[in-house]
Design a protein around this motif. Structure first.
Motif, PDB file in Angstrom:
ATOM      1  N   LYS A 183       0.831  -1.211   0.000  1.00 10.30           N
ATOM      2  CA  LYS A 183       0.000   0.000   0.000  1.00 10.30           C
ATOM      3  C   LYS A 183       0.863   1.259   0.000  1.00 10.30           C
ATOM      4  O   LYS A 183       0.575   2.222  -0.697  1.00 10.30           O
ATOM      5  N   THR A 184       1.900   1.239   0.829  1.00 10.54           N
ATOM      6  CA  THR A 184       2.853   2.352   0.827  1.00 10.54           C
ATOM      7  C   THR A 184       4.131   1.879   0.147  1.00 10.54           C
ATOM      8  O   THR A 184       4.641   0.812   0.463  1.00 10.54           O
ATOM      9  N   ASP A 229       3.017  -3.855   4.432  1.00  6.13           N
ATOM     10  CA  ASP A 229       1.663  -3.503   4.889  1.00  6.13           C
ATOM     11  C   ASP A 229       1.433  -3.887   6.346  1.00  6.13           C
ATOM     12  O   ASP A 229       0.693  -3.217   7.060  1.00  6.13           O
ATOM     13  N   HIS A 262       5.286  -2.594   8.613  1.00  6.17           N
ATOM     14  CA  HIS A 262       5.911  -1.320   8.238  1.00  6.17           C
ATOM     15  C   HIS A 262       7.431  -1.361   8.172  1.00  6.17           C
ATOM     16  O   HIS A 262       8.093  -0.344   8.303  1.00  6.17           O
TER      17      HIS A 262
END
Ligand SMILES: [Zn+2]
Length: 218
Positions: free
Chosen positions: A144-145, A150, A153
């Protein structure tokens, strides 16, 4: 029922093997897991295996064959999914000999197929989380980033053997050692080729259709 799933690195075997195990209640036969289990049990065979693993040497076929035999005897009644094993014609022939001796056989062999440039593209885009081992792919399954796991992190990293030259070498080894399984399983009338382009769901649907067709025929 015994099913074999094989194909070159980067084709998405692991994901499909997990989905299949869940849907059809397969016990997964993974040589890596079996070797680790034998070591943890400290059997005489396990001690031999540990010796090879510690030295980073490939465990020889005679030990592999003994482990295969033990596994089959223990799981005669089970539905088994062979995931990435056998890797060579010699291993395939030995496995078949063991099955025959137990009155068993292979019902379905599935080769996942993908064009070489597509495999290279997938593998160079692959990243994994060093903390929770989750695998991402910038081409097919991005986090997602950008660059971050996800779940935890953690910063994603690239496996050292996922660079173009190493990938080409791994594909060459597959072509040489594993591709002969195609003709072998064709001769046993159990071979099916799966086109592995498309989403994981699409590929899973194709594989399920083949297995369902076999189950319905029985
Ligand atoms: Zn993570």
């Amino acid at each position: 029922m015994r099913v074999l799933l094989f194909g070159p690195p980067g084709v998405g075997k692991g994901t499909q093997a997990d989905l299949l195990s869940k849907k059809y209640n397969f016990i997964k036969f993974s040589m890596g897991d079996i070797l680790r289990e034998e070591v943890s049990l400290s059997t005489s065979l396990g001690n031999k295996v540990e010796n090879y693993l510690i030295r980073g040497i490939l465990v020889p076929d005679n030990i592999i064959f003994e482990l295969v035999k033990n596994f089959l005897k223990k799981n005669k009644e089970a539905h088994i999914l062979f995931d990435g094993f056998p890797r060579t014609l010699n291993q395939a022939q030995n496995l078949n000999k063991n099955l025959t001796q137990l009155g068993l056989s292979f019902e379905v062999a599935l080769e996942m197929h993908l064009a070489e440039d597509e495999i290279v593209k997938r593998l160079i885009n692959r990243r994994y989380c060093p903390k929770c081992n989750k695998i991402y792919n910038y081409a097919t399954k991005p986090p997602k980033t950008n660059g971050v796991c996800d779940h935890c992190h953690t910063k994603l990293i690239k496996r050292s053997d996922d660079d173009t030259n190493t990938i080409k070498k791994r594909l060459q080894v597959y072509e040489e050692k594993t591709h002969p399984l195609v003709d072998y399983y064709k001769s046993l009338n159990v071979y099916n080729q799966i086109n592995a382009t498309g989403s994981q769901e699409d590929v899973f649907k194709k594989i399920s259709e083949i297995i369902d067709a076999y189950i319905n025929k029985r």
